[in-house]
Design a protein around this motif. Structure first.
Motif, PDB file in Angstrom:
ATOM      1  N   ARG A   1       0.834  -1.195   0.000  1.00  0.00           N
ATOM      2  CA  ARG A   1       0.000   0.000   0.000  1.00  0.00           C
ATOM      3  C   ARG A   1       0.877   1.256   0.000  1.00  0.00           C
ATOM      4  O   ARG A   1       1.962   1.258   0.592  1.00  0.00           O
ATOM      5  CB  ARG A   1      -0.905  -0.003   1.231  1.00  0.00           C
ATOM      6  CG  ARG A   1      -1.887  -1.167   1.243  1.00  0.00           C
ATOM      7  CD  ARG A   1      -2.504  -1.379   2.618  1.00  0.00           C
ATOM      8  NE  ARG A   1      -3.324  -0.276   3.055  1.00  0.00           N
ATOM      9  CZ  ARG A   1      -4.616  -0.135   2.754  1.00  0.00           C
ATOM     10  NH1 ARG A   1      -5.225  -1.039   1.997  1.00  0.00           N
ATOM     11  NH2 ARG A   1      -5.302   0.891   3.212  1.00  0.00           N
ATOM     12  N   THR A   2       0.417   2.299  -0.661  1.00  0.00           N
ATOM     13  CA  THR A   2       1.191   3.533  -0.682  1.00  0.00           C
ATOM     14  C   THR A   2       1.168   4.193   0.701  1.00  0.00           C
ATOM     15  O   THR A   2       0.290   3.939   1.528  1.00  0.00           O
ATOM     16  CB  THR A   2       0.637   4.529  -1.717  1.00  0.00           C
ATOM     17  OG1 THR A   2      -0.721   4.835  -1.391  1.00  0.00           O
ATOM     18  CG2 THR A   2       0.712   3.947  -3.123  1.00  0.00           C
TER      19      THR A   2
ATOM     20  N   GLU B   1      -9.384  -4.555 -11.331  1.00  0.00           N
ATOM     21  CA  GLU B   1      -9.191  -3.683 -12.486  1.00  0.00           C
ATOM     22  C   GLU B   1      -8.655  -2.324 -12.060  1.00  0.00           C
ATOM     23  O   GLU B   1      -7.739  -1.774 -12.688  1.00  0.00           O
ATOM     24  CB  GLU B   1     -10.502  -3.526 -13.247  1.00  0.00           C
ATOM     25  CG  GLU B   1     -11.015  -4.822 -13.856  1.00  0.00           C
ATOM     26  CD  GLU B   1     -12.212  -4.601 -14.763  1.00  0.00           C
ATOM     27  OE1 GLU B   1     -12.141  -3.717 -15.638  1.00  0.00           O
ATOM     28  OE2 GLU B   1     -13.223  -5.314 -14.586  1.00  0.00           O
ATOM     29  N   GLU B   2      -9.225  -1.767 -10.973  1.00  0.00           N
ATOM     30  CA  GLU B   2      -8.817  -0.430 -10.539  1.00  0.00           C
ATOM     31  C   GLU B   2      -7.416  -0.437  -9.945  1.00  0.00           C
ATOM     32  O   GLU B   2      -6.620   0.478 -10.218  1.00  0.00           O
ATOM     33  CB  GLU B   2      -9.809   0.095  -9.511  1.00  0.00           C
ATOM     34  CG  GLU B   2     -11.198   0.372 -10.061  1.00  0.00           C
ATOM     35  CD  GLU B   2     -12.216   0.716  -8.988  1.00  0.00           C
ATOM     36  OE1 GLU B   2     -13.387   0.925  -9.333  1.00  0.00           O
ATOM     37  OE2 GLU B   2     -11.835   0.781  -7.796  1.00  0.00           O
ATOM     38  N   GLU B   3      -7.099  -1.415  -9.122  1.00  0.00           N
ATOM     39  CA  GLU B   3      -5.824  -1.410  -8.412  1.00  0.00           C
ATOM     40  C   GLU B   3      -4.700  -2.067  -9.200  1.00  0.00           C
ATOM     41  O   GLU B   3      -3.547  -1.622  -9.130  1.00  0.00           O
ATOM     42  CB  GLU B   3      -5.973  -2.103  -7.056  1.00  0.00           C
ATOM     43  CG  GLU B   3      -6.912  -1.381  -6.101  1.00  0.00           C
ATOM     44  CD  GLU B   3      -6.976  -2.029  -4.734  1.00  0.00           C
ATOM     45  OE1 GLU B   3      -6.398  -3.122  -4.554  1.00  0.00           O
ATOM     46  OE2 GLU B   3      -7.616  -1.450  -3.838  1.00  0.00           O
ATOM     47  N   LEU B   4      -5.028  -3.144  -9.935  1.00  0.00           N
ATOM     48  CA  LEU B   4      -3.989  -3.936 -10.595  1.00  0.00           C
ATOM     49  C   LEU B   4      -3.966  -3.767 -12.111  1.00  0.00           C
ATOM     50  O   LEU B   4      -2.978  -4.140 -12.750  1.00  0.00           O
ATOM     51  CB  LEU B   4      -4.178  -5.424 -10.274  1.00  0.00           C
ATOM     52  CG  LEU B   4      -4.234  -5.796  -8.796  1.00  0.00           C
ATOM     53  CD1 LEU B   4      -4.526  -7.285  -8.656  1.00  0.00           C
ATOM     54  CD2 LEU B   4      -2.937  -5.423  -8.082  1.00  0.00           C
TER      55      LEU B   4
ATOM     56  N   ASP C   1      -2.309   0.734 -10.178  1.00  0.00           N
ATOM     57  CA  ASP C   1      -2.579   2.132  -9.827  1.00  0.00           C
ATOM     58  C   ASP C   1      -1.511   2.631  -8.861  1.00  0.00           C
ATOM     59  O   ASP C   1      -1.479   2.248  -7.695  1.00  0.00           O
ATOM     60  CB  ASP C   1      -3.968   2.231  -9.196  1.00  0.00           C
ATOM     61  CG  ASP C   1      -4.372   3.650  -8.856  1.00  0.00           C
ATOM     62  OD1 ASP C   1      -3.551   4.574  -9.029  1.00  0.00           O
ATOM     63  OD2 ASP C   1      -5.516   3.843  -8.405  1.00  0.00           O
ATOM     64  N   ARG C   2      -0.652   3.527  -9.332  1.00  0.00           N
ATOM     65  CA  ARG C   2       0.458   4.028  -8.490  1.00  0.00           C
ATOM     66  C   ARG C   2      -0.029   4.898  -7.341  1.00  0.00           C
ATOM     67  O   ARG C   2       0.718   5.135  -6.397  1.00  0.00           O
ATOM     68  CB  ARG C   2       1.447   4.813  -9.331  1.00  0.00           C
ATOM     69  CG  ARG C   2       2.590   4.040  -9.980  1.00  0.00           C
ATOM     70  CD  ARG C   2       2.180   2.893 -10.834  1.00  0.00           C
ATOM     71  NE  ARG C   2       3.310   2.412 -11.649  1.00  0.00           N
ATOM     72  CZ  ARG C   2       3.181   1.579 -12.657  1.00  0.00           C
ATOM     73  NH1 ARG C   2       1.989   1.121 -12.988  1.00  0.00           N
ATOM     74  NH2 ARG C   2       4.236   1.179 -13.345  1.00  0.00           N
ATOM     75  N   VAL C   3      -1.273   5.388  -7.410  1.00  0.00           N
ATOM     76  CA  VAL C   3      -1.810   6.179  -6.305  1.00  0.00           C
ATOM     77  C   VAL C   3      -2.179   5.275  -5.135  1.00  0.00           C
ATOM     78  O   VAL C   3      -1.997   5.631  -3.966  1.00  0.00           O
ATOM     79  CB  VAL C   3      -3.032   6.997  -6.766  1.00  0.00           C
ATOM     80  CG1 VAL C   3      -3.675   7.738  -5.590  1.00  0.00           C
ATOM     81  CG2 VAL C   3      -2.628   7.985  -7.852  1.00  0.00           C
TER      82      VAL C   3
ATOM     83  N   ASP D   1       1.955   0.854  -4.092  1.00  0.00           N
ATOM     84  CA  ASP D   1       3.349   1.249  -4.227  1.00  0.00           C
ATOM     85  C   ASP D   1       4.134   0.247  -5.065  1.00  0.00           C
ATOM     86  O   ASP D   1       5.111   0.593  -5.714  1.00  0.00           O
ATOM     87  CB  ASP D   1       3.989   1.377  -2.842  1.00  0.00           C
ATOM     88  CG  ASP D   1       5.276   2.167  -2.868  1.00  0.00           C
ATOM     89  OD1 ASP D   1       5.318   3.229  -3.523  1.00  0.00           O
ATOM     90  OD2 ASP D   1       6.255   1.714  -2.242  1.00  0.00           O
ATOM     91  N   GLY D   2       3.702  -1.007  -5.035  1.00  0.00           N
ATOM     92  CA  GLY D   2       4.360  -2.051  -5.802  1.00  0.00           C
ATOM     93  C   GLY D   2       3.756  -3.397  -5.449  1.00  0.00           C
ATOM     94  O   GLY D   2       2.875  -3.505  -4.589  1.00  0.00           O
ATOM     95  N   LEU D   3       4.218  -4.437  -6.128  1.00  0.00           N
ATOM     96  CA  LEU D   3       3.753  -5.793  -5.893  1.00  0.00           C
ATOM     97  C   LEU D   3       4.904  -6.622  -5.344  1.00  0.00           C
ATOM     98  O   LEU D   3       6.042  -6.513  -5.808  1.00  0.00           O
ATOM     99  CB  LEU D   3       3.207  -6.399  -7.184  1.00  0.00           C
ATOM    100  CG  LEU D   3       1.990  -5.663  -7.754  1.00  0.00           C
ATOM    101  CD1 LEU D   3       1.632  -6.215  -9.122  1.00  0.00           C
ATOM    102  CD2 LEU D   3       0.798  -5.771  -6.809  1.00  0.00           C
TER     103      LEU D   3
END
Length: 205
Positions: free
Chosen positions: A50-51, A83-86, A130-132, A135-137
């Motif tokens: 999570r960011t 779809e929104e996050e990945l 979604d970079r917002v 933060d990464g996988l």
């Protein structure tokens, strides 16, 4: 997720009790619905980092995709989180259900609908997250995930465990610890289910 988004709320019996704004739901401790999706591979489990701008659990590891179900949504509509996050789309029929789990905390009372899906795409192929929000996988192997979740008989004790992280531009290796994972009531039972879904040979462990 914005505080003014609308969520269905439920009473203790699970009956629909109305619709409220997200901030009001958490303020009043109303029961509401959440969707958790775990992406699994033969060699491990994919988590999202999570960011630091998230209002809850900033910088922590979480289910690959997760979020609240909005007012009027059915459980299958929770796939929009992927779809929104990945930036990926799955068919609901391809998911494996892992039950509905209750979180009963003063400021967060959720019914968490939990699913898994197998996806063998390379870590570096996840380019549209979604970079917002993310933060990464982070990829951890099945033994490492068992350690992070406190599964019975986990081979690595309390950890930390090795991981590979992809930030959308480069990969890096490192370690992660159990206290970095967002808690959920079902985590201790999840590792063997995801290991089986990933086709990992249980007889080896």
């Amino acid at each position: 997720m914005a505080d003014d988004e609308l969520l269905d709320v439920f009473d203790e019996r699970g009956w629909h009790a109305g619709i409220k704004r997200r901030d009001e739901v958490h303020r009043d401790g109303d029961w509401h619905l959440a969707f958790h999706l775990w992406v699994v591979r033969a060699d491990g489990v994919l988590l999202q980092r999570r960011t630091m701008t998230k209002d809850s659990w900033p910088g922590c590891l979480d289910a690959t995709a997760a979020g609240h179900l909005l007012a009027g949504e059915a459980v299958r509509d929770g796939l929009r989180e992927a779809e929104e996050e990945l930036g990926v789309a799955y068919a609901f029929e391809d998911l494996t259900p892992f039950g509905v789990h209750r979180v009963d905390e003063q400021a967060n009372r959720e019914l968490q609908h939990v699913f898994g899906v197998r996806d063998e795409r390379p870590l570096e192929a996840w380019t549209d997250f979604d970079r917002v929000e993310v933060d990464g996988l982070v990829l951890v192997d099945h033994d490492g995930f068992a350690t992070l979740t406190g599964a019975r008989g986990a081979p690595n004790g309390d950890g930390p465990v090795p991981m590979r992280m992809w930030d959308g531009e480069r990969t890096a290796e490192g370690v992660v610890a159990r206290d970095e994972l967002v808690p959920a009531p079902y985590l201790g039972d999840l590792a063997p289910l995801l290991r089986r879904l990933g086709g990992h040979d249980l007889a080896q462990h």
